[in-house]
Write a protein that holds these residues in place. Structure first.
Motif: not given
Lengths: 556, 250
Positions: A321-327
């Motif tokens: 979720s961090v990867v998508w959140g950052l994107f």
């Protein structure tokens, strides 16, 4: 097709009719179109929340597990994107050029640290609030209470900038002065938070994210198209705007482009907007590095950001979720500098006058002759970004007050009714304090929010970093480290507030430069970590059960 | 008991389990890339930068000595006024420094005007100043006409080309009270104003263009963000792979 379009047009028609009458003047009176859009968006947030609540109560946990990683990412982005991201970043770059990119880099780069050093481990630790983690890991009720108080202070500090943004947008929409606009905006956000709480609204952060990002991107496509840049990807297309600012834009002899006030799209060469730590901006290399570093570690220490990882079902989901959140966050951060660049050229003529930097996103769209309805949507998007963050922070702050302080420390026998009353009182009290501080208008929105990051960077970040990665860090070390970090924070903030209130303290220039209010964590955090390590080494070892828990539950 | 107690230790730098060691190595690699990309690049930018003057500064430097002694030629006065106007049109000009530059431009224009132009110039500036204080909107036709006529007169005196951006600034920067004397305090401030606003930290990293951006700007505003997302993605992929390899079920 027309069959479908007609009802939509009819539905929108009142706002279109009103908006058409809105003046293209930058300031001005009450703007009915943007006001209607804003009210509509807030009602949509509440209504969608109520509808989702009905679904969620039946199968709350299954629904929670059913949220995709992309959905969780959108929730992280929506939770993160506030007035500081929406309005404040463009304001910083408009006011200090390349220096403002330290905030963009700091607020995104921090997620790498958060993911690599903390996200999965925090989820595995299994607590619910930052104060809970601190209290348990360092086996101290005193530290739990201190953690809760710090979380409240961070929430207040974070909210001050948001209220400033809400005030500016209400000022623009309602045509009022800043002070009454802050009071009205603050009251509306408080009412929104309390009503949402009473209706048991489940925040639909995905919908909030979509509304916020769409309102931010539409004007940018229009601006790049209108002023003849590569509009299909404005996040790249505005590169030529930046280069144009550096080299100057001559008065075109053939194609005439104008701003909304009739000035040519032209300006003298201004490399100071583009070049790093330019003397004209009054900012230095040290400040760039200190701000980027402080914001990065602050990101990895913000209670409301860390807390999101407690609610995901698995550690793996927390990481992805961090990867998508950052994107999703980056979509906004790739775009914000474009507003600053367009704003610079469009407001280059001295007749435009001095513009409030924090409202430059909206002024740029206005100066670029973007349809008033779309400018209204942009302003409403800014308010929505601030509202969604503020309501979350007020709730988090008041629960820290009611749950971590009142129930766990002051009155353990408090009834649920009493606890609820305390939470509501806490919300109102925080909103009042934040409104009073926002009225001071001490600094730009992003700078005020950056204070919260530095505060988190010198207090919570060291406790989490060492608490997770070094079992040797004990209660005494944590207390000493916290004192060291807080000492730096107190010095920095005392000098900052004194300066703003016209009081000159000894060595004020030295302290204000090296311990700036929005970047004191550059030294405060390493000092807190160092103190924690030294004191931990000199005092009794961490209890076996804590070490065992770390080895078996967090790192296995 | 003692040996048992010592078994339960976690240290980032001294990992005791295979998973912790793997995690430590990955974290160090990624954080190194992250730190070099962010801070390494900016230290490099700092190390190779050179103070680079704008053309306006080069022109100013050539004429300043004679201007400060008030014995400059017509061409030198024009160049000085052009440089001062270049700073007045800047994006970050501070209010307190503006008045020194306005004095410089107003004084230069007045000195360059012949006796007939001097009277016209003063009259036009006063008329424009009066209108500026009276109008409610900058679209007022009389205001626009006066601004245009003043701009044409002053531009011809200062030798500004028709499509020069500075022709759009000149009428707004002239002040009737600043025309006859180049004040000592303005004279004192001008050198530091010029060096502050017209000299920039540049290098090949700032001068090279990439996708329309100055390279360093693209690097910080676009590339670093892509790198951050990539590092996060890479971390998740590698951790998932490690869990498969070590047969870890979270």
């Amino acid at each position: 097709m027309k069959k479908f379009l007609l009802p939509i047009i009819l539905l929108l028609s009142p706002s279109i009719l009103f908006a058409a009458g809105a003046s293209t003047q930058l300031e001005g009176g009450f703007k009915i179109g943007p006001a209607i859009i804003l009210i509509t968006i807030l009602c949509v947030f509440v209504l969608v929340g109520v509808i989702f609540r009905a679904k969620d109560t039946a199968d709350f946990y299954a629904a929670g597990r059913g949220i995709s990683r992309i959905g969780s990412g959108m929730a992280i982005a929506s939770n993160w994107m506030s007035a500081a991201s929406f309005l404040g970043m463009a304001a910083l770059m408009y006011g200090s050029g390349y220096h403002g990119l330290a905030y963009v880099v700091g607020w995104t780069g921090g997620y790498v640290l958060l993911l690599i050093l903390m996200a999965g481990q925090i989820r595995k630790y299994g607590k619910y609030t930052a104060a809970d983690f601190i209290g348990d890991r360092y086996y101290s009720q005193g530290l739990r209470a201190t953690g809760a108080i710090i979380a409240i202070l961070i929430s207040i500090s974070y909210c001050v900038g948001q209220f400033g943004g809400i005030g500016l947008m209400f000022k623009w929409i309602l045509g009022l002065d800043y002070a009454p606009a802050v009071i009205i905006g603050g009251s509306v956000v408080l009412a929104y938070t309390l009503i949402s709480g009473m209706l048991g609204v489940t925040k639909n952060m995905q919908i909030q994210y979509v509304i916020i990002i769409v309102s931010f991107l539409i004007p940018l496509f229009i601006l790049t198209f209108k002023f003849d840049y590569f509009w299909l990807l404005p996040q790249i297309g505005y590169g030529s705007v930046v280069s144009d600012i550096a080299s100057g834009v001559p008065i075109a002899e053939t194609t005439q482009l104008f701003n909304a006030l009739g000035h040519e799209y032209a300006m003298v060469p201004s490399p100071e907007f583009v070049m790093p730590w330019d003397p004209a901006t009054g900012q230095t290399f040290f400040q760039w590095i200190a701000i980027a570093f402080s914001l990065m570690i602050g990101t990895a220490g913000l209670p409301h950001v860390i807390q999101r990882f407690y609610v995901v079902p698995k550690a793996r989901d927390a990481r992805w979720s961090v990867v998508w959140g950052l994107f999703f966050i980056c979509i906004l951060y790739w775009s914000a500098p474009a507003y600053a660049a367009f704003g610079k050229i469009l407001s280059a003529n001295p007749e435009v006058g001095k513009l409030a930097k924090d409202a430059i996103v909206v002024y740029t769209a206005q100066l670029g002759n973007v349809n008033p309805l779309i400018v209204g949507l942009l302003a409403a998007g800014g308010v929505s970004a601030a509202f969604s963050t503020v309501s979350g922070l007020l709730v988090a702050g008041s629960s820290a007050f009611a749950h971590d302080l009142y129930v766990k420390i002051i009155n353990p026998k408090a009834s649920p009714k009493m606890q609820l009353l305390m939470a509501r009182l806490g919300t109102i009290l925080m909103a009042v304090i934040v409104t009073l501080l926002a009225l001071k208008n001490w600094a730009l929105i992003a700078q005020l929010v950056a204070v919260a990051f530095s505060l988190a960077g010198v207090t919570i970040f060291p406790l989490f970093l060492l608490g997770i990665w070094w079992s040797g860090s004990n209660k005494q070390g944590a207390i000493a480290g916290l004192i060291a970090g807080l000492l730096v924070a107190v010095i920095a903030l005392t000098y900052f507030i004194a300066g703003k209130e016209g009081v000159t303290l000894p060595y004020h220039e030295f302290i204000n430069y090296w311990l700036g209010a929005w970047y004191f964590a550059w030294i405060g955090a390493p000092l807190a970590i160092f103190t924690n390590i030294v004191v931990s080494k000199l005092t009794p070892e961490t209890p076996l059960e804590i070490r065992k828990f770390l080895v078996l539950n967090v790192h296995s | 008991m003692e040996s048992n107690q010592n078994d339960y230790h976690i240290s980032f730098f001294k990992p005791t389990t295979a998973q912790a060691k793997w995690n430590r190595n990955l974290a160090i690699k990624l954080i190194l890339i992250w730190a070099v990309a962010v801070f390494g690049f900016h230290f490099l930018l700092r190390a190779i930068e050179k103070p680079t003057p704008e053309e306006a500064y080069v022109q100013y430097e050539k004429v300043w000595e004679n201007i400060s002694k008030e014995n400059a030629s017509i061409e030198e006065m024009q160049k000085f006024a052009h440089s001062s106007l270049s700073v007045l049109g800047k994006v970050f000009i501070k209010t307190e420094q503006k008045s020194a530059l306005q004095n410089a431009v107003s004084w230069s224009a007045f000195q360059l005007a012949d006796s007939a132009q001097k009277i016209m110039l003063i009259d036009e500036v006063i008329k424009f100043e009066t209108l500026k204080s009276e109008i409610n909107s900058i679209s007022d036709p009389e205001y626009i006409a006066t601004k245009r006529s003043l701009s044409e007169l002053a531009s011809s005196i200062l030798g500004l080309a028709q499509n020069d951006v500075r022709t759009k600034l000149i009428s707004l920067e002239l002040a009737s009270s600043d025309m006859k004397v180049f004040k000592a305090e303005s004279k004192e401030l001008i050198p530091s104003i010029m060096s502050t606003y017209l000299i920039h930290n540049q290098s090949f990293l700032t001068d090279f263009k990439f996708l329309g951006f100055p390279f360093h700007y693209f690097y910080s505003a676009v590339f670093l963000l892509i790198l951050f997302v990539f590092l996060c993605w890479l971390y998740c992929v590698r951790v998932d792979k490690m869990h498969l390899e070590l047969d870890i079920d979270e």
